[in-house]
Motif scaffolding. Structure first.
Motif, PDB file in Angstrom:
ATOM      1  N   ILE A  58       0.833  -1.205   0.000  1.00 18.99           N
ATOM      2  CA  ILE A  58       0.000   0.000   0.000  1.00 18.99           C
ATOM      3  C   ILE A  58       0.866   1.254   0.000  1.00 18.99           C
ATOM      4  N   ALA A  59       1.877   1.254   0.851  1.00 18.93           N
ATOM      5  CA  ALA A  59       2.691   2.459   1.045  1.00 18.93           C
ATOM      6  C   ALA A  59       3.377   2.921  -0.233  1.00 18.93           C
ATOM      7  N   GLN A  60       3.930   2.006  -0.995  1.00 15.06           N
ATOM      8  CA  GLN A  60       4.728   2.416  -2.152  1.00 15.06           C
ATOM      9  C   GLN A  60       3.893   3.111  -3.233  1.00 15.06           C
ATOM     10  N   PRO A  61       2.796   2.531  -3.710  1.00  9.84           N
ATOM     11  CA  PRO A  61       2.005   3.281  -4.702  1.00  9.84           C
ATOM     12  C   PRO A  61       1.379   4.533  -4.112  1.00  9.84           C
ATOM     13  N   LEU A  62       1.041   4.512  -2.820  1.00  9.99           N
ATOM     14  CA  LEU A  62       0.449   5.681  -2.170  1.00  9.99           C
ATOM     15  C   LEU A  62       1.417   6.854  -2.194  1.00  9.99           C
ATOM     16  N   ILE A  63       2.668   6.609  -1.872  1.00  8.27           N
ATOM     17  CA  ILE A  63       3.681   7.672  -1.820  1.00  8.27           C
ATOM     18  C   ILE A  63       3.979   8.208  -3.215  1.00  8.27           C
ATOM     19  N   VAL A  64       4.166   7.327  -4.170  1.00 10.19           N
ATOM     20  CA  VAL A  64       4.501   7.777  -5.527  1.00 10.19           C
ATOM     21  C   VAL A  64       3.329   8.537  -6.153  1.00 10.19           C
ATOM     22  N   ALA A  65       2.120   8.040  -5.963  1.00  6.43           N
ATOM     23  CA  ALA A  65       0.951   8.749  -6.488  1.00  6.43           C
ATOM     24  C   ALA A  65       0.828  10.131  -5.854  1.00  6.43           C
ATOM     25  N   ALA A  66       1.122  10.231  -4.564  1.00  6.61           N
ATOM     26  CA  ALA A  66       1.052  11.524  -3.876  1.00  6.61           C
ATOM     27  C   ALA A  66       2.074  12.503  -4.445  1.00  6.61           C
ATOM     28  N   SER A  67       3.276  12.019  -4.723  1.00  9.62           N
ATOM     29  CA  SER A  67       4.304  12.891  -5.303  1.00  9.62           C
ATOM     30  C   SER A  67       3.876  13.392  -6.678  1.00  9.62           C
ATOM     31  N   LEU A  68       3.311  12.506  -7.474  1.00 13.05           N
ATOM     32  CA  LEU A  68       2.867  12.914  -8.808  1.00 13.05           C
ATOM     33  C   LEU A  68       1.677  13.862  -8.727  1.00 13.05           C
ATOM     34  N   LEU A  69       0.821  13.673  -7.745  1.00 13.78           N
ATOM     35  CA  LEU A  69      -0.297  14.594  -7.541  1.00 13.78           C
ATOM     36  C   LEU A  69       0.236  15.994  -7.227  1.00 13.78           C
ATOM     37  N   ALA A  70       1.229  16.070  -6.327  1.00 14.22           N
ATOM     38  CA  ALA A  70       1.817  17.369  -5.975  1.00 14.22           C
ATOM     39  C   ALA A  70       2.538  17.987  -7.169  1.00 14.22           C
ATOM     40  N   TRP A  71       3.203  17.169  -7.959  1.00 20.68           N
ATOM     41  CA  TRP A  71       3.864  17.667  -9.167  1.00 20.68           C
ATOM     42  C   TRP A  71       2.840  18.273 -10.118  1.00 20.68           C
ATOM     43  N   ARG A  72       1.732  17.586 -10.313  1.00 18.99           N
ATOM     44  CA  ARG A  72       0.678  18.099 -11.198  1.00 18.99           C
ATOM     45  C   ARG A  72       0.134  19.439 -10.676  1.00 18.99           C
ATOM     46  N   ALA A  73      -0.097  19.504  -9.372  1.00 18.03           N
ATOM     47  CA  ALA A  73      -0.632  20.735  -8.783  1.00 18.03           C
ATOM     48  C   ALA A  73       0.365  21.881  -8.930  1.00 18.03           C
ATOM     49  N   LEU A  74       1.651  21.578  -8.752  1.00 21.70           N
ATOM     50  CA  LEU A  74       2.682  22.603  -8.887  1.00 21.70           C
ATOM     51  C   LEU A  74       2.801  23.057 -10.336  1.00 21.70           C
ATOM     52  N   ALA A  75       2.692  22.114 -11.269  1.00 24.34           N
ATOM     53  CA  ALA A  75       2.801  22.438 -12.697  1.00 24.34           C
ATOM     54  C   ALA A  75       1.647  23.313 -13.175  1.00 24.34           C
ATOM     55  N   ARG A  76       0.498  23.259 -12.486  1.00 22.65           N
ATOM     56  CA  ARG A  76      -0.624  24.122 -12.841  1.00 22.65           C
ATOM     57  C   ARG A  76      -0.377  25.574 -12.431  1.00 22.65           C
ATOM     58  N   ARG A  77       0.590  25.761 -11.549  1.00 21.42           N
ATOM     59  CA  ARG A  77       0.839  27.090 -10.993  1.00 21.42           C
ATOM     60  C   ARG A  77       2.075  27.780 -11.555  1.00 21.42           C
ATOM     61  N   THR A  78       3.041  26.996 -12.073  1.00 20.74           N
ATOM     62  CA  THR A  78       4.305  27.615 -12.480  1.00 20.74           C
ATOM     63  C   THR A  78       4.978  26.789 -13.563  1.00 20.74           C
ATOM     64  N   ASP A  79       5.966  27.372 -14.200  1.00 18.43           N
ATOM     65  CA  ASP A  79       6.714  26.703 -15.264  1.00 18.43           C
ATOM     66  C   ASP A  79       7.788  25.811 -14.646  1.00 18.43           C
ATOM     67  N   LEU A  80       7.710  24.524 -14.906  1.00 23.16           N
ATOM     68  CA  LEU A  80       8.666  23.565 -14.339  1.00 23.16           C
ATOM     69  C   LEU A  80       9.599  22.991 -15.399  1.00 23.16           C
ATOM     70  N   SER A  81       9.636  23.624 -16.565  1.00 21.16           N
ATOM     71  CA  SER A  81      10.409  23.060 -17.672  1.00 21.16           C
ATOM     72  C   SER A  81      11.902  22.954 -17.374  1.00 21.16           C
ATOM     73  N   ALA A  82      12.418  23.821 -16.503  1.00 21.47           N
ATOM     74  CA  ALA A  82      13.857  23.811 -16.223  1.00 21.47           C
ATOM     75  C   ALA A  82      14.218  23.021 -14.972  1.00 21.47           C
ATOM     76  N   ALA A  83      13.230  22.452 -14.305  1.00 19.54           N
ATOM     77  CA  ALA A  83      13.499  21.744 -13.050  1.00 19.54           C
ATOM     78  C   ALA A  83      14.173  20.407 -13.301  1.00 19.54           C
ATOM     79  N   ALA A  84      15.137  20.091 -12.449  1.00 16.27           N
ATOM     80  CA  ALA A  84      15.763  18.772 -12.454  1.00 16.27           C
ATOM     81  C   ALA A  84      15.040  17.897 -11.428  1.00 16.27           C
ATOM     82  N   VAL A  85      15.261  16.589 -11.488  1.00 14.95           N
ATOM     83  CA  VAL A  85      14.487  15.699 -10.624  1.00 14.95           C
ATOM     84  C   VAL A  85      15.322  14.514 -10.152  1.00 14.95           C
ATOM     85  N   ALA A  86      14.979  14.048  -8.958  1.00 18.66           N
ATOM     86  CA  ALA A  86      15.568  12.825  -8.400  1.00 18.66           C
ATOM     87  C   ALA A  86      14.556  12.236  -7.439  1.00 18.66           C
TER      88      ALA A  86
END
Length: 306
Positions: A58-86
């Motif tokens: 449960i924990a693993q898909p829950l955490i990854v889905a949450a991160s992607l949800l936050a990424w989507r919400a952040l992308a709706r607010r600002t330009d993330l084209s230059a962001a690096a990721v890890a």
């Protein structure tokens, strides 16, 4: 350069998704993911208790889905084209989706497979993990090895996570290295050690069926902190990562060498940003825990882009 990081297992807390469900787009995303992978992420992110979401499956898909949800919400607010990721540990699957190595659907499908396979591997022996905070690194590593444990996560910032047999972890907690404190983690097994080797064939088979692309943005690996330019290489590292140590310390060194100007940890944030404050002193950081934290993340990105 802004680095956006996806956290790993142990970062989840009961009810951490509750405040994220008022936006119809975010709820719809979680509903779709839940249906695709057969795990009710909305239920587990809002009403399930700590013991339930400690379950690796449960924990693993829950955490990854949450991160992607936050990424989507952040992308709706600002330009993330230059962001690096890890990503840290399972967070690397979120990073893979953000970088375009996998689609979001494939990344979450693989995480669900990984979580179930690692949960099964964890039943084969009584194992656990504990964070060792502080102390002298060489002495900490010596103490970990003296108990027959593995330094599974070398996180930098004065933190090393030991993994292995439950009995040995209990001894380490009772007899911490000089100048250090030991905190047992809310995980179900000795991840990133040989105890997880039986999960590899299952994940390897599933990974062979998904489309893989080269990363579309700067992406680093936990294996040694190096930058990844080939999607197939990252896929293969994600498979072997299950039973190999996480070198987040090397990732932070690479961030510094690349000229990092800000660090943003996606939902459920906290642990990595805390390590960043100790391991990359002077670099401003934001941990996204609630929708209100998105404003601070946007401000950091805007400042870096000016």
């Amino acid at each position: 350069m802004i680095v956006i990081a996806c956290p790993g297992q142990g970062s989840q807390t009961p009810g951490f998704l509750t405040e994220w469900l008022s936006d119809p787009a975010d709820r719809a995303f979680l509903e779709e993911v839940s249906q695709n992978i057969g795990v009710d992420l909305i239920e587990h992110g809002t009403i399930s208790d700590a013991e339930t979401i400690r379950d690796t499956a449960i924990a693993q898909p829950l955490i990854v889905a949450a991160s992607l949800l936050a990424w989507r919400a952040l992308a709706r607010r600002t330009d993330l084209s230059a962001a690096a990721v890890a990503g840290h540990s399972v967070g690397e699957f979120g990073a893979a989706a953000i970088a375009g190595v996998f689609s979001e659907h494939d990344a979450l499908s693989l995480v669900a497979t990984r979580g179930a396979a690692m949960a099964q591997a964890a039943t084969e022996a009584a194992t656990s993990m504990a964070a060792v905070v502080g102390g002298v690194e060489d002495q900490v590593l010596e103490a970990i090895e003296s108990f027959g444990l593995t330094p599974a996560n070398r996180n930098g910032g004065g933190q090393i996570v030991a993994a292995g047999a439950e009995e040995a972890i209990a001894k380490l907690v009772a007899e911490p290295p000089r100048g250090a404190r030991v905190i047992q983690l809310q995980v179900a097994g000795a991840f990133h050690t040989d105890y997880m080797a039986s999960a590899i064939p299952t994940l390897q088979e599933a990974a062979s069926l998904v489309t893989v692309n080269d990363p579309a943005r700067v992406l680093w690996t936990n294996a040694d902190g190096s930058r990844i330019t080939k999607g197939t290489e990252f896929r293969d590292l994600l498979i072997t990562q299950v039973s190999n140590p996480v070198r987040w310390d090397s990732c932070m060194q690479s961030f510094t060498e690349a000229g990092i100007t800000g660090f943003i940890e996606l939902l459920p944030g906290g642990a990595l940003s805390g390590i960043a404050k100790r391991g990359m002193r002077g670099v401003p950081s934001v941990a996204i825990k609630t929708p209100a934290d998105l404003d601070a993340a946007v401000e950091l990105i805007t400042s870096a882009n000016e």
